[in-house]
Design a protein around this motif. Structure first.
Motif, mmCIF file in Angstrom:
data_model
loop_
_atom_site.group_PDB
_atom_site.id
_atom_site.type_symbol
_atom_site.label_atom_id
_atom_site.label_comp_id
_atom_site.label_asym_id
_atom_site.label_seq_id
_atom_site.Cartn_x
_atom_site.Cartn_y
_atom_site.Cartn_z
ATOM 1 N N TYR A 193 0.816 -1.217 0.000
ATOM 2 C CA TYR A 193 0.000 0.000 0.000
ATOM 3 C C TYR A 193 0.852 1.270 0.000
ATOM 4 N N VAL A 194 1.673 1.478 1.040
ATOM 5 C CA VAL A 194 2.371 2.757 1.183
ATOM 6 C C VAL A 194 3.376 2.990 0.059
ATOM 7 N N LEU B 32 7.448 12.548 -6.509
ATOM 8 C CA LEU B 32 7.580 11.719 -5.313
ATOM 9 C C LEU B 32 7.942 12.575 -4.110
ATOM 10 N N ALA B 33 8.885 13.487 -4.277
ATOM 11 C CA ALA B 33 9.289 14.378 -3.190
ATOM 12 C C ALA B 33 8.113 15.219 -2.712
ATOM 13 N N GLN B 34 7.358 15.749 -3.659
ATOM 14 C CA GLN B 34 6.204 16.573 -3.309
ATOM 15 C C GLN B 34 5.165 15.755 -2.535
ATOM 16 N N GLU C 215 2.359 14.120 2.428
ATOM 17 C CA GLU C 215 1.843 13.054 3.291
ATOM 18 C C GLU C 215 2.978 12.437 4.123
ATOM 19 N N PRO C 216 3.639 13.228 4.947
ATOM 20 C CA PRO C 216 4.777 12.705 5.713
ATOM 21 C C PRO C 216 4.370 11.639 6.726
ATOM 22 N N LEU D 193 4.712 6.140 8.662
ATOM 23 C CA LEU D 193 4.012 4.937 9.112
ATOM 24 C C LEU D 193 4.456 3.719 8.306
ATOM 25 N N GLY D 194 4.639 3.905 6.990
ATOM 26 C CA GLY D 194 5.093 2.805 6.155
ATOM 27 C C GLY D 194 6.489 2.354 6.534
#
Length: 242
Positions: free
Chosen positions: A34-35, A48-50, A55-56, A61-62
């Motif tokens: 998922y993550v 990806l960076a954005q 969503e930090p 969490l991942g």
């Protein structure tokens, strides 16, 4: 307080192993399927960076789930050793060694994953490198994670084949679970070798081929959690090996 031992409490070990296996499967699905796939949907490394900046919490969490997975898997490896060593101690040791090597390499893959966010978000990195260089470093970290993870699953695939053989011969766990574990192990080997050396073939077979390992591992997990082991046959194997 009651003193649990291998001879008197195989069901305790079975239930604990089943619970840990369930945690490993759930954490793996969340962290990898998922993550990481959620963030991989970005068109390029800049996107990806954005997305990581946007969503930090999800990214953290991942990463946390991936590290927790390894800790659970180490404990699970020990419990599987206790459960299956009455069948054949030497073969069980070989399976445990392959599993431990797999976990060591998988831990390295998580280090590469943890590097990704600092590379993309650190102000000191941004001052030291041009945006294109940062993106190249981030892509290197992500590719390194993928390579290390595939290498880890090759070792784990061999461990699954050995675990399957032990389960098949045990008598106190069902033969079909052993067969499913062996099929899952072979599937891991095919999928990971393809990902490393035949990307075009890998794109053809993935992710469908990974359903087979999931079936094998889920069957063992649920059997241990719900049924446990056949105690009379367990005792027979224990006496036979003593």
């Amino acid at each position: 307080m009651k003193n649990y031992s291998l001879e008197t409490s195989p069901q305790w070990y079975a239930r604990a192993a089943g619970a840990l296996y369930l945690a490993v499967i759930a954490l793996g699905i969340f962290a990898e399927a998922y993550v990481l796939n959620h963030f991989r949907a970005s068109a390029d490394v800049a996107s990806l960076a954005q997305n990581i900046l946007a969503e930090p919490i999800l990214w953290n969490l991942g990463a946390f789930a991936n590290l927790l997975l390894v800790l659970c898997a180490i404990a699970l490896s020990w419990l599987l050793y206790l459960l299956l060593r009455p069948v054949n101690r030497n073969l069980m040791l070989l399976a445990a060694f392959f599993n431990i090597v797999s976990l060591a390499v998988e831990t390295i893959s998580k280090l590469f994953q943890l590097m990704l966010k600092p590379i993309l978000t650190s102000t000191s990195m941004a001052k030291a490198f041009e945006p294109g260089q940062l993106h190249a470093l981030a892509n290197f970290a992500l590719r390194s994670h993928d390579i290390a993870f595939n290498v880890a699953l090759i070792f784990f695939g061999v461990a699954c084949i050995l675990y399957g053989q032990l389960i098949f011969k045990s008598g106190y766990l069902p033969k079909f679970v052993g067969v499913l574990m062996q099929i899952g192990g072979v599937s891991y080997l095919i999928a990971c070798f393809a990902a490393l050396f035949a990307p075009a073939f890998s794109n053809m077979i993935n992710p469908a081929i990974l359903i087979l390992p999931l079936l094998g591992e889920a069957s063992l997990c649920l059997w241990l959690l719900v049924k446990g082991v056949n105690l009379s046959k367990w005792n027979y194997q224990l006496v036979a090996q003593s």
